[in-house]
Design a protein around this motif. Structure first.
Motif, PDB file in Angstrom:
ATOM      1  N   SER A   7     -43.926 -33.108  36.969  1.00  0.00           N
ATOM      2  CA  SER A   7     -44.620 -32.830  35.708  1.00  0.00           C
ATOM      3  C   SER A   7     -44.368 -31.401  35.246  1.00  0.00           C
ATOM      4  CB  SER A   7     -46.130 -33.066  35.852  1.00  0.00           C
ATOM      5  OG  SER A   7     -46.413 -34.422  36.085  1.00  0.00           O
ATOM      6  N   ILE A   8     -44.351 -30.458  36.166  1.00  0.00           N
ATOM      7  CA  ILE A   8     -44.094 -29.058  35.817  1.00  0.00           C
ATOM      8  C   ILE A   8     -42.678 -28.897  35.258  1.00  0.00           C
ATOM      9  CG2 ILE A   8     -43.726 -26.749  36.782  1.00  0.00           C
ATOM     10  CD1 ILE A   8     -46.132 -27.352  38.657  1.00  0.00           C
ATOM     11  N   PHE A   9     -41.679 -29.463  35.925  1.00  0.00           N
ATOM     12  CA  PHE A   9     -40.304 -29.315  35.460  1.00  0.00           C
ATOM     13  C   PHE A   9     -40.053 -30.039  34.141  1.00  0.00           C
ATOM     14  CE2 PHE A   9     -39.603 -27.914  39.838  1.00  0.00           C
ATOM     15  CZ  PHE A   9     -38.928 -26.736  39.560  1.00  0.00           C
ATOM     16  N   LYS A  10     -40.694 -31.191  33.947  1.00  0.00           N
ATOM     17  CA  LYS A  10     -40.589 -31.874  32.662  1.00  0.00           C
ATOM     18  C   LYS A  10     -41.206 -31.012  31.569  1.00  0.00           C
ATOM     19  CE  LYS A  10     -41.673 -36.222  32.260  1.00  0.00           C
ATOM     20  NZ  LYS A  10     -42.413 -37.480  32.431  1.00  0.00           N
ATOM     21  N   SER A  11     -42.339 -30.410  31.868  1.00  0.00           N
ATOM     22  CA  SER A  11     -43.003 -29.533  30.905  1.00  0.00           C
ATOM     23  C   SER A  11     -42.118 -28.345  30.552  1.00  0.00           C
ATOM     24  CB  SER A  11     -44.335 -29.017  31.472  1.00  0.00           C
ATOM     25  OG  SER A  11     -45.210 -30.076  31.734  1.00  0.00           O
ATOM     26  N   LEU A  12     -41.511 -27.734  31.564  1.00  0.00           N
ATOM     27  CA  LEU A  12     -40.639 -26.580  31.332  1.00  0.00           C
ATOM     28  C   LEU A  12     -39.423 -26.935  30.480  1.00  0.00           C
ATOM     29  CD1 LEU A  12     -40.659 -24.798  34.797  1.00  0.00           C
ATOM     30  CD2 LEU A  12     -41.502 -23.876  32.632  1.00  0.00           C
TER      31      LEU A  12
END
Length: 74
Positions: A7-12
């Motif tokens: 989720s963090i990498f998708k957000s970034l």
């Protein structure tokens, strides 16, 4: 379910693209790089946090999910 890191990498990755768009629009409308950059940074910080929690909320919702076999809904 997705991991927190996913989720963090998708957000970034989304925020990088969205920030470039926001900066470009602000630069076109205002014509000042420093103000456009400030708008882009503020937009990124706020929307990154909102997107992350939105993604995490959706991991708790079964709507539209399929089982691993792919043939039945969860």
């Amino acid at each position: 379910m997705e991991s927190h890191w996913r989720s963090i990498f998708k957000s970034l990755s989304w925020r990088v693209l969205a920030t470039m768009i926001t900066f470009s629009v602000a630069l076109f409308l205002i014509g000042e790089v420093d103000k456009a950059a400030s708008i882009g940074v503020a937009d990124t910080v706020i929307k990154f946090a909102i997107y992350y929690y939105h993604e995490r909320l959706w991991t708790k919702i079964d709507f539209g999910r399929f089982s691993r076999a792919g043939s039945e809904h969860v």
